[in-house]
Design a protein around this motif. Structure first.
Motif, PDB file in Angstrom:
ATOM      1  N   UNK A  51      52.458  33.464  46.519  1.00  0.00           N
ATOM      2  CA  UNK A  51      52.739  33.683  47.137  1.00  0.00           C
ATOM      3  C   UNK A  51      50.878  32.875  48.112  1.00  0.00           C
ATOM      4  N   UNK A  52      49.600  32.643  47.106  1.00  0.00           N
ATOM      5  CA  UNK A  52      48.340  32.649  47.437  1.00  0.00           C
ATOM      6  C   UNK A  52      48.778  31.003  48.313  1.00  0.00           C
ATOM      7  N   UNK A  53      49.560  30.405  47.681  1.00  0.00           N
ATOM      8  CA  UNK A  53      49.295  28.238  47.992  1.00  0.00           C
ATOM      9  C   UNK A  53      50.692  29.309  49.707  1.00  0.00           C
ATOM     10  N   UNK A  54      51.415  29.739  49.466  1.00  0.00           N
ATOM     11  CA  UNK A  54      52.313  30.689  50.757  1.00  0.00           C
ATOM     12  C   UNK A  54      51.383  30.438  52.248  1.00  0.00           C
ATOM     13  N   UNK A  55      50.577  31.092  51.110  1.00  0.00           N
ATOM     14  CA  UNK A  55      49.405  31.890  52.575  1.00  0.00           C
ATOM     15  C   UNK A  55      49.194  30.924  53.184  1.00  0.00           C
ATOM     16  N   UNK A  56      48.327  30.046  52.121  1.00  0.00           N
ATOM     17  CA  UNK A  56      47.004  29.199  53.122  1.00  0.00           C
ATOM     18  C   UNK A  56      47.928  27.979  53.624  1.00  0.00           C
ATOM     19  N   UNK A  94      53.778  34.641  59.566  1.00  0.00           N
ATOM     20  CA  UNK A  94      53.667  35.291  57.997  1.00  0.00           C
ATOM     21  C   UNK A  94      52.771  35.573  57.534  1.00  0.00           C
ATOM     22  N   UNK A  95      51.555  34.662  58.006  1.00  0.00           N
ATOM     23  CA  UNK A  95      50.202  35.158  57.436  1.00  0.00           C
ATOM     24  C   UNK A  95      50.464  36.917  57.360  1.00  0.00           C
ATOM     25  N   UNK A  96      51.024  37.882  58.290  1.00  0.00           N
ATOM     26  CA  UNK A  96      50.315  39.244  57.747  1.00  0.00           C
ATOM     27  C   UNK A  96      51.389  39.721  56.572  1.00  0.00           C
ATOM     28  N   UNK A  97      52.556  39.342  56.955  1.00  0.00           N
ATOM     29  CA  UNK A  97      53.570  39.549  55.710  1.00  0.00           C
ATOM     30  C   UNK A  97      53.090  39.332  54.111  1.00  0.00           C
ATOM     31  N   UNK A  98      53.045  37.918  53.827  1.00  0.00           N
ATOM     32  CA  UNK A  98      52.390  37.037  53.083  1.00  0.00           C
ATOM     33  C   UNK A  98      51.394  38.123  52.548  1.00  0.00           C
ATOM     34  N   UNK A 101      59.379  41.317  49.185  1.00  0.00           N
ATOM     35  CA  UNK A 101      59.353  40.360  49.890  1.00  0.00           C
ATOM     36  C   UNK A 101      59.240  40.314  50.862  1.00  0.00           C
ATOM     37  N   UNK A 102      58.275  40.985  51.679  1.00  0.00           N
ATOM     38  CA  UNK A 102      57.866  41.007  53.414  1.00  0.00           C
ATOM     39  C   UNK A 102      58.255  39.724  53.791  1.00  0.00           C
TER      40      UNK A 102
END
Ligand code: HEM
Length: 177
Positions: free
Chosen positions: A38-43, A60-64, A126-127
């Protein structure tokens, strides 16, 4: 010219079959491993969303961050940004909004299609896979996508494949310890 989906299907197959992804799909990731993913997805999402997106429901940022907070509350903190992720983010940073759209197609369709199959297997609420208005969000990408994007989307797949390789290497090294 081949339709975009066909012109990128070989790379999709490779990405889909990467060991880390298969583990995720089978529900075999630990919370710590999922937090690292998730941290990688966030970036990636932060970088793309700083340029703007074709539809507000894609954000997606807030959800991740909410998914990461949930895992953090259970003691699974992940601040590590892998070097393959930094490489992708550096590349995305160099693109304009228009130039980044093939990567919006790649990374958001991934969550809206494959992600809907994966979400029930991940060790969190899984938001990240929740979209308020899925059909409109998909359509906003369909409205701009072009078959000419194939090379750029394939390049994005290569970056994602490298991230999956590094996630798997990290997962295995943590298991040994
Ligand atoms: C376990 C992993 C994955 C599964 C099971 C999966 C599955 C799927 C499925 C079922 C579709 C819809 C195909 C159709 O319309 O018939 C799809 C579309 C798509 N996937 Fe994946 N996928 C996975 C991983 C990924 C990854 C890692 C990426 C990219 C980072 C990705 C990018 C895409 C894109 C861009 C589409 C849209 C294709 C289009 O209709 O234009 N997928 N995926």
């Amino acid at each position: 010219m081949l339709p975009l989906k066909e012109a990128t299907s070989e790379k999709h197959k490779i990405a889909e079959r990467k060991a880390f992804n298969v583990q995720m799909f089978r529900g075999l990731l630990s919370k710590e491993e999922y937090a690292l993913y998730l941290r990688q997805q966030l970036q990636v999402f932060q970088t793309l969303e700083s340029k703007g997106l074709p539809h507000i429901s894609l954000n997606r940022v807030e959800k991740v961050l909410a998914d990461l907070d949930e895992l953090k509350a259970e003691g699974h903190v992940s601040d590590v940004v892998l070097s393959s992720t930094s490489d992708y983010v550096d590349y995305l940073d160099s693109l304009s909004y228009e130039q980044a759209l093939p990567h919006v197609y790649l990374n958001y369709m991934a969550i809206m299609f494959g992600g809907q199959m994966i979400r029930k297997s991940v060790p969190s609420s899984g938001r990240m896979y929740d979209f308020d208005n899925t059909q409109e969000a998909i359509q906003s990408i369909r409205n701009v996508q072009q078959d000419e994007w194939a090379d750029e989307v394939n390049k994005g797949f290569d970056f994602n494949i490298s991230i999956f390789d590094e996630l798997e290497a990290e997962r295995l090294s943590r298991q040994v310890l």
